[in-house]
Design an enzyme around this catalytic site. Structure first.
Site, short mmCIF file in Angstrom:
data_model
loop_
_atom_site.label_atom_id
_atom_site.label_comp_id
_atom_site.label_asym_id
_atom_site.label_seq_id
_atom_site.Cartn_x
_atom_site.Cartn_y
_atom_site.Cartn_z
N ASP A 154 0.63 -1.10 0.01
CA ASP A 154 -0.07 0.03 0.10
C ASP A 154 0.88 1.35 -0.13
O ASP A 154 2.00 1.28 0.64
CB ASP A 154 -0.86 -0.06 1.13
CG ASP A 154 -1.86 1.15 1.36
OD1 ASP A 154 -2.67 1.13 0.48
OD2 ASP A 154 -1.88 1.65 2.22
N GLU A 199 1.48 0.13 -4.66
CA GLU A 199 0.74 1.33 -5.08
C GLU A 199 1.22 2.68 -5.24
O GLU A 199 1.88 3.09 -4.21
CB GLU A 199 -0.59 1.30 -4.34
CG GLU A 199 -1.51 2.59 -4.89
CD GLU A 199 -2.20 3.20 -3.51
OE1 GLU A 199 -3.33 3.61 -3.63
OE2 GLU A 199 -1.51 3.24 -2.35
N ASP A 226 -10.06 2.54 -5.05
CA ASP A 226 -10.05 4.08 -5.00
C ASP A 226 -10.42 4.86 -6.23
O ASP A 226 -10.17 6.04 -6.11
CB ASP A 226 -8.56 4.27 -4.73
CG ASP A 226 -8.03 3.69 -3.16
OD1 ASP A 226 -8.83 3.62 -2.44
OD2 ASP A 226 -7.05 3.25 -3.42
C1 NOJ Z 1 -4.40 3.65 -0.64
C2 NOJ Z 1 -5.25 2.55 -0.80
O1 NOJ Z 1 -5.36 1.91 -1.74
C3 NOJ Z 1 -6.41 3.42 0.03
O2 NOJ Z 1 -7.51 2.78 -0.32
C4 NOJ Z 1 -6.11 3.38 1.37
O3 NOJ Z 1 -7.11 4.20 2.27
C5 NOJ Z 1 -4.88 4.33 1.60
N1 NOJ Z 1 -3.86 3.60 0.70
C6 NOJ Z 1 -4.21 4.21 2.89
O4 NOJ Z 1 -3.88 3.00 3.35
#
Ligand code: NOJ
Ligand code: NOJ
Ligand code: CA
Length: 724
Positions: A260, A288, A360
């Site tokens: 993440d 990500e 997201d």
């Molecule tokens: C990115 C994640 O994909 C998102 O959903 C999350 O809220 C944030 N990082 C914080 O962990």
């Protein structure tokens, strides 16, 4: 003619060959059996990843639906609360996923998350991004005793059905500060710290980021996102907790990690995290890093990180373009432009993870407001399933789930219908990914294009796949098409599922074979392919791409033969752990650090395969934070870099893409700069700092090289002053 690669798949469970019926029977016995890796696809590039929100997928046990828990919504409607899904439910739906051709599942984190409502809001961490324990699973996804058994059973069942398990891991933060659990982090139930106790700067206490800070190297790594207590990975305890956490997940059978928020976690430390994971066990890691396009201020940092850290990335720049081209009427020339640019920019393009939407982003069908939204979704899915990179499908896409921004894009799985066109499209193209190496390892080339029609070719030696997508509402006549498909007639691999046509390849011409003119129906997808068997070793990929001697690597491709041959790193022969026609596990030999051409030679053959450039570290990586005091003066746009005598330090390169950096400074530390770097553990290293001006001019610091011995484990600090 059916060649060996096209044989109907058979499964192996605990050493026995089983028919489909036998397999189903074997699956009734769940739990303790050894996992047979043969059932999994070789490597990672042939996979189809399916992204699941465990809480939203299927409720397999009501015993973990806690009626009095303020985090749980027993009406099943509040998308900000736990809704009942669990690993028992996911395990129950593995036959559905297997039938769809899913070969890897990315699940939300199984780790224990925040238990208390945060004062500021009433949300629950059903998404798993608020870790509270580094080694214990969450009671909502397992059982009240927080035992690993439900997760272990899920992993075992997935493995015996040929499905790998990838877990989301968030090393950036624990849980929200100032309320709720106040950042509390436990290790298997034992309290370690919270945001208030903050021993030895366990947390970084910076403000929440805003505005341009999201794209500024210092703030993005050191400030806080959404009040989530920001972990300091260079604190020795935190470093150890996080590394033991991934190691523990690996002992529970995890095959890979989605990291993440990699843009927000200390970049240099993440090289050591990835190396730690690969040192423990074979794995695949992708992260990500949100960057909409190559114009992003951190795009260069994204490239360097992706090319060097051992962490592949979710392909956000391609996603942005897929979204606008397929979902909002954009032109295929934009899509082809990004594909070509990425070919130049990324070192390991086949490892990028491609997607049409995720948790997201608004779901594709909600973005696309046209009457043809489902046809456009099919086209976008066919593209990611065949484009260079690894496809990742967000749960529910195959059931045409809609959804706007978070949390609307995280609705409950609506149905498990195995007859939708999307379901069958994924299934067929997954079969092709398993069979035809052009999709896993091949080059990519545009063969015919206009705003609404895109014909592209993937090619790996003589394995070829050609995909023709027409997203117009009218048919498109195609003439003058040249592909690498040898003379012959090619029926649509999708057997007309999305109005595909046949291709007649008729004449040899320069650069391939000319096809007879054809007409692509409105909103159609045609797939043509050839996949001859081969008896020469053709090397597709090596995972990981960087590791020290002693680490086992997966070497994938085709034509390696059944009998054990040899693998060389440069001229040095590697020890082989396992050998099959499509995957070899070999150990990085004890060679000096540097870049080596890995080649495969079949048993009894004198001819080595094509080469893959592998980077041999000097030793396992540890994070060391380097500070250079009173560095050479800089103007805006100038930067300080570190370079030194090992591959980890850039082997004295002064090229920005190879030297370590840019280092960080702030108005309060200037002219002192610092950076955390993954360096070989327990080694004497030599290094210097350089200034690279905005115009490219390089200035070395004077004097002798700095020399230090790095820590054998844990974390380190080096503090030196620029030599004038
Ligand atoms: C990115 C994640 O994909 C998102 O959903 C999350 O809220 C944030 N990082 C914080 O962990
Ligand atoms: C060349 C640089 O000019 C010098 O300063 C540095 O010490 C060496 N590279 C590395 O030994
Ligand atoms: Ca449940």
């Amino acid at each position: 003619m059916l060649n060996t690669k096209e044989r109907a798949p058979t499964e192996r469970v605990n050493g026995c060959r089983l028919s489909a019926i036998g397999l189903a029977a074997a699956l009734v016995v769940i739990g303790t059996g050894a996992v047979d890796a043969q059932a999994l696809r070789p490597g990672y590039n042939r996979d189809v990843i399916y992204q699941v929100f465990v809480d939203r997928f299927f409720d397999g046990s009501t015993a973990n639906n806690y009626a009095s828990d303020p985090l749980f919504d027993s009406t099943g409607t509040n998308l900000q609360k736990y809704l009942g899904g669990d690993f028992q439910g996911l395990q129950a739906k593995i036959p559905y996923l297997k039938n769809m051709g899913v070969t890897a599942i990315w699940v939300t984190s199984p780790l224990d998350n925040r238990n208390l409502l945060a004062l500021a809001g009433s949300t629950a961490p059903y998404h798993g991004y608020e870790m509270r324990d580094t080694e214990r699973p969450d009671e909502h996804f397992t059982d009240a005793a927080q035992s690993w058994t439900p997760f272990d059973n899920f992993v075992t069942t997935a493995h015996s059905n040929g499905i790998k398990v990838i877990v989301d891991f968030a090393p950036n933060h624990s849980n929200v500060r100032g309320s709720g659990d106040n950042g509390t982090l436990n290790k298997n139930g034992v309290f370690q710290a919270n945001y208030t106790t903050n021993p030895a700067n366990f947390f970084q206490t910076g403000p929440n980021m805003g505005g341009a800070q999201w794209d500024s190297p210092y703030e993005t790594q050191y400030y806080t996102i959404y009040d989530l207590s920001d972990l300091n990975q260079t604190n020795a305890t935190v470093d150890n907790l996080l590394k033991l956490s991934v190691q523990n997940l690996q002992t529970h059978g995890v095959d890979g990690f989605r990291i993440d928020a990699t843009k927000h976690v200390n970049w240099g430390w993440q090289y050591t995290l990835a190396n730690h994971i690969y040192t423990n066990k074979k794995s695949f890691i992708f992260g990500e890093w949100v960057a909409d396009d190559s114009g992003n201020p951190l795009y260069g940092d994204l490239l360097k990180f992706t090319n060097k850290s051992g962490i592949a990335e979710l392909n956000f720049p391609l996603f942005t373009t897929i979204n606008s081209v397929f979902g909002q009427g954009g032109s295929f020339t934009a899509l082809d432009g990004v594909i070509n640019q990425q070919q130049t920019d990324f070192a390991y393009q086949n490892d990028l993870v491609n997607f049409v939407d995720n948790h997201d982003r608004k779901r594709f069908l909600t973005v696309d407001t046209s009457a043809q939204d489902q046809q456009h979704l099919h086209a976008a899915l066919a593209f990611v399933l065949t484009a260079r990179g690894i496809p990742c499908i967000y749960y529910g896409t195959e059931q045409y789930l809609q959804g706007g921004d978070d949390p609307d894009n995280r609705r409950k799985m609506p149905a498990f219908n195995e007859t939708t066109t999307a379901f069958n499209l994924i299934k067929k193209l997954s079969t092709l990914r398993g069979a035809n190496e052009a999709l896993a390892y091949g080059s990519t080339q545009q063969r015919w294009i206009n705003a609404n029609t895109y014909i592209f070719e993937r090619k790996f030696y003589n394995s070829v796949v050609v995909v023709a997508i027409n997203k117009a509402n009218a048919s498109q006549a195609v003439s003058g098409l040249v592909t690498s498909l040898p003379i012959g007639t090619y029926s649509d691999y999708l057997t007309g599922l999305v109005s595909g046509q046949s291709l007649v390849s008729s004449t040899a011409v320069a650069g391939g074979f000319q096809a007879a003119s054809l007409t692509l129906p409105a909103n159609s997808i045609s797939v043509w392919q050839t996949d001859p068997s081969t008896s020469s070793a053709q090397l597709g990929n090596v995972t990981p791409t960087h590791a020290q001697p002693g680490v086992k690597v997966s070497i994938t491709g085709q034509g390696f033969g059944a009998a054990t041959g040899s693998v060389k790193f440069g001229t040095t022969v590697a020890t082989i752990t396992s050998w099959s026609d499509q995957e070899i596990i070999a150990t990085v030999p004890a060679v000096t650090q540097g870049t080596y051409a890995v080649t495969v030679t079949r048993s009894g053959s004198g001819t080595a395969s094509n080469a893959f450039n592998f980077n041999v570290y000097q030793a396992k990586l540890v994070p060391v934070t380097f500070t250079i005091n009173n560095a050479a003066p800089t103007n805006p746009g100038d930067n300080i870099y570190l370079t030194g005598n090992t591959i980890e330090l850039g082997n004295w390169s002064t090229n920005k893409a190879v030297a370590v950096g840019a280092m960080l400074t702030t108005p309060t530390t200037y002219p002192n700069w610092w950076l955390t770097v993954g360096v070989p553990a327990g080694k004497s290293i030599e290094f210097k700092f350089i200034r690279i001006k905005a115009d490219g001019t390089v200035t070395w610091e004077a004097g002798a090289n700095h020399v230090v011995t790095t820590p054998a484990s844990g974390v380190g600090n080096v503090n030196v002053t620029w030599q004038y």
